[in-house]
Design an enzyme around this catalytic site. Structure first.
Site, PDB file in Angstrom:
ATOM      1  N   HIS A  33     -29.933 -31.215 -24.353  1.00 51.81           N
ATOM      2  CA  HIS A  33     -31.223 -31.263 -23.660  1.00 51.81           C
ATOM      3  C   HIS A  33     -32.401 -30.881 -24.540  1.00 51.81           C
ATOM      4  CE1 HIS A  33     -30.395 -26.970 -23.214  1.00 51.81           C
ATOM      5  NE2 HIS A  33     -31.683 -26.814 -22.982  1.00 51.81           N
TER       6      HIS A  33
HETATM    7  C1  UD1 Z   1     -35.165 -24.423 -19.958  1.00 52.60           C
HETATM    8  C2  UD1 Z   1     -35.201 -23.364 -21.040  1.00 52.60           C
HETATM    9  C3  UD1 Z   1     -34.030 -23.559 -22.006  1.00 52.60           C
HETATM   10  C4  UD1 Z   1     -32.724 -23.636 -21.280  1.00 52.60           C
HETATM   11  C5  UD1 Z   1     -32.800 -24.709 -20.223  1.00 52.60           C
HETATM   12  C6  UD1 Z   1     -31.460 -24.773 -19.517  1.00 52.60           C
HETATM   13  C7  UD1 Z   1     -37.487 -22.718 -21.680  1.00 52.60           C
HETATM   14  C8  UD1 Z   1     -38.527 -22.817 -22.717  1.00 52.60           C
HETATM   15  N1  UD1 Z   1     -36.417 -23.474 -21.853  1.00 52.60           N
HETATM   16  O1  UD1 Z   1     -35.455 -25.642 -20.567  1.00 52.60           O
HETATM   17  O2  UD1 Z   1     -33.987 -22.465 -22.893  1.00 52.60           O
HETATM   18  O3  UD1 Z   1     -31.682 -23.920 -22.183  1.00 52.60           O
HETATM   19  O4  UD1 Z   1     -33.875 -24.405 -19.335  1.00 52.60           O
HETATM   20  O5  UD1 Z   1     -31.426 -25.264 -18.300  1.00 52.60           O
HETATM   21  O6  UD1 Z   1     -37.657 -21.979 -20.727  1.00 52.60           O
HETATM   22  N2  UD1 Z   1     -36.330 -29.771 -13.849  1.00 52.60           N
HETATM   23  C9  UD1 Z   1     -35.784 -30.260 -12.689  1.00 52.60           C
HETATM   24  N3  UD1 Z   1     -35.159 -29.375 -11.838  1.00 52.60           N
HETATM   25  C10 UD1 Z   1     -35.078 -28.055 -12.131  1.00 52.60           C
HETATM   26  C11 UD1 Z   1     -35.636 -27.573 -13.316  1.00 52.60           C
HETATM   27  C12 UD1 Z   1     -36.258 -28.439 -14.177  1.00 52.60           C
HETATM   28  O7  UD1 Z   1     -35.839 -31.433 -12.403  1.00 52.60           O
HETATM   29  O8  UD1 Z   1     -34.512 -27.301 -11.311  1.00 52.60           O
HETATM   30  C13 UD1 Z   1     -37.028 -30.691 -14.775  1.00 52.60           C
HETATM   31  C14 UD1 Z   1     -38.470 -30.313 -14.875  1.00 52.60           C
HETATM   32  O9  UD1 Z   1     -39.222 -30.974 -13.962  1.00 52.60           O
HETATM   33  C15 UD1 Z   1     -38.819 -30.687 -16.305  1.00 52.60           C
HETATM   34  C16 UD1 Z   1     -37.512 -30.578 -17.048  1.00 52.60           C
HETATM   35  O10 UD1 Z   1     -36.481 -30.516 -16.066  1.00 52.60           O
HETATM   36  O11 UD1 Z   1     -39.259 -31.997 -16.380  1.00 52.60           O
HETATM   37  C17 UD1 Z   1     -37.483 -29.398 -17.960  1.00 52.60           C
HETATM   38  O12 UD1 Z   1     -37.481 -28.148 -17.254  1.00 52.60           O
HETATM   39  P1  UD1 Z   1     -38.054 -26.780 -17.919  1.00 52.60           P
HETATM   40  O13 UD1 Z   1     -37.686 -25.624 -17.101  1.00 52.60           O
HETATM   41  O14 UD1 Z   1     -39.483 -26.964 -18.268  1.00 52.60           O
HETATM   42  O15 UD1 Z   1     -37.344 -26.631 -19.292  1.00 52.60           O
HETATM   43  P2  UD1 Z   1     -35.846 -26.928 -19.692  1.00 52.60           P
HETATM   44  O16 UD1 Z   1     -35.877 -28.080 -20.616  1.00 52.60           O
HETATM   45  O17 UD1 Z   1     -34.999 -26.981 -18.475  1.00 52.60           O
END
Ligand code: UD1
Length: 365
Positions: free
Chosen positions: A209
């Site tokens: 990811h």
């Molecule tokens: C975050 C953490 C990362 C961890 C990862 C694991 C940071 C900087 N990064 O990254 O260290 O390894 O989580 O899961 O905090 N989204 C959903 N549903 C959710 C959560 C997120 O659809 O429940 C989507 C969001 O809309 C976004 C993307 O996933 O587009 C990324 O989510 P975000 O929490 O910003 O960062 P991660 O890449 O998940």
């Protein structure tokens, strides 16, 4: 004394669970620490959040800040504004943060600015790679924490080099491993196990990811091709993180041996890992779990903040060039992968040690 325990994103939940259980055990035995569980809402899907609370026996959060997604700055700002308001309306005696996600840093800043002390669990680890938001989160959080609970001597040295006094550093071990060891007997096969033709040692698990691996479609499809080739047609189970799903939608056909599945709950995911021939990942936390489970792990990154998983454990840094995968997988198939050992204090007792320190540190003068 009331402690805030902050949880925001998936990799936080397995780290807070044993701390909450240890606090509850101490309370039942007459201990005086109380906690307030604050979910920032950074991860909000059942698959990324709720399932972990249920499986790991984490109580419902006392507060949900419902910060949601956004750019790094939007997410950080949203969490800070909401947590600052909570602390102002209903003060707490300590902000305990875990790991390196955006929620960790945002809450640490909001708390420290209100003179609420901050304790950081999994402090001091460093990859040196400033392109990863997690590295910035680690550096900022450690710069403003009062107390540091660490997983390794390397982390202790990193903190000392940054000028942190020894009295503020507590080498306690790894709460993520507390959760893994406590749940080993409960791990369960996912529903697709039989239908996907999986057997112990007969398949691979992939998780990807990081933006460097998944945000550019062309490079990502080449990487998937290299994974399929190197794994020689064995099934490859790929639980897809929401961010990765966005790129995959636009990619079209992927190799037939790669099976995309939803993000897995904790017990199913670690069942898959435990019985895999190997794991291919760009995660950090998973490399700790594979180390303790003795499962070979190929990390598709150039750096790691967890070097003990390489020097002691079963992990190897392969880099992000797909060409490096096949030679490494050939060594695996030849039976030449290292066996690995278990890092010091990754023994399942870390949360109890943390709570003991907190009771001493927070004792009224
Ligand atoms: C975050 C953490 C990362 C961890 C990862 C694991 C940071 C900087 N990064 O990254 O260290 O390894 O989580 O899961 O905090 N989204 C959903 N549903 C959710 C959560 C997120 O659809 O429940 C989507 C969001 O809309 C976004 C993307 O996933 O587009 C990324 O989510 P975000 O929490 O910003 O960062 P991660 O890449 O998940």
């Amino acid at each position: 004394m009331l402690i805030d325990i902050i949880a925001g994103a998936r990799p936080n939940f397995m780290k807070i669970a044993p701390i909450i259980h240890a606090l509850e055990a101490r309370k039942a035995a007459g201990g005086e620490l109380r906690y307030r569980l604050v979910h920032t809402g950074q991860h909000y899907d059942a698959r990324m959040s709720g399932d972990f609370f249920t499986q790991l026996g984490i109580p419902d959060p006392h507060v949900n800040l419902e910060a949601g997604s956004g750019t790094q700055a939007e997410q950080t700002a949203g969490i800070m504004v909401r947590y600052e308001k909570l602390l102002t309306d209903a003060p707490s005696g300590l902000c305990l943060v875990v790991g390196d996600v955006t929620s960790t840093m945002a809450c640490a800043i909001a708390a420290q600015k209100l003179q609420v002390p901050v304790a950081h669990v999994e402090a001091g680890i460093r990859s040196g790679d400033w392109t990863m938001p997690e590295e910035i989160n680690r550096m900022v959080t450690d710069a403003i924490s009062n107390w540091f609970f660490t997983t390794s001597n390397i982390a202790n040295d990193n903190l000392r080099r940054a000028g942190i006094a020894d009295e503020r550093i507590f080498f306690v071990g790894n709460t993520m491993i507390d959760t893994l060891l406590a749940n080993l007997p409960r791990l369960q096969a996912p529903g697709f196990w039989g239908q996907a033709g999986l057997a112990p040692g007969g398949y691979f698990v992939v998780t990807l990811h990081r933006p460097a691996n998944v945000d550019k479609g062309g490079a990502f499809i080449r990487l998937l091709g290299a994974i399929a080739e190197g794994t020689r047609g064995l099934p490859v189970i790929f639980p897809v993180h929401p961010r990765t799903a966005k790129t995959l939608q636009a990619l079209g056909d992927i190799p037939a041996s790669i099976r995309l599945v939803e993000p897995q709950p904790y017990l199913e995911f670690n069942y898959l890992v435990r019985h895999a021939k190997a794991v291919i990942t760009d995660s950090g936390g998973i490399t700790e779990e594979t180390t303790v489970l003795g499962v070979p792990c190929l990390t598709l990154r150039d750096t790691t903040e967890r070097p003990e998983t390489v020097s002691i454990g079963t992990n190897e840094l392969i880099g992000t060039d797909p060409a490096h995968l096949k030679p490494a997988l050939d060594r695996l198939f030849a039976g030449a992968w290292k066996k690995g050992g278990i890092p010091e204090l990754w023994d399942g007792q870390t949360a109890g040690r943390i709570v003991q320190h907190l009771e001493r540190l927070l004792r009224p003068a």
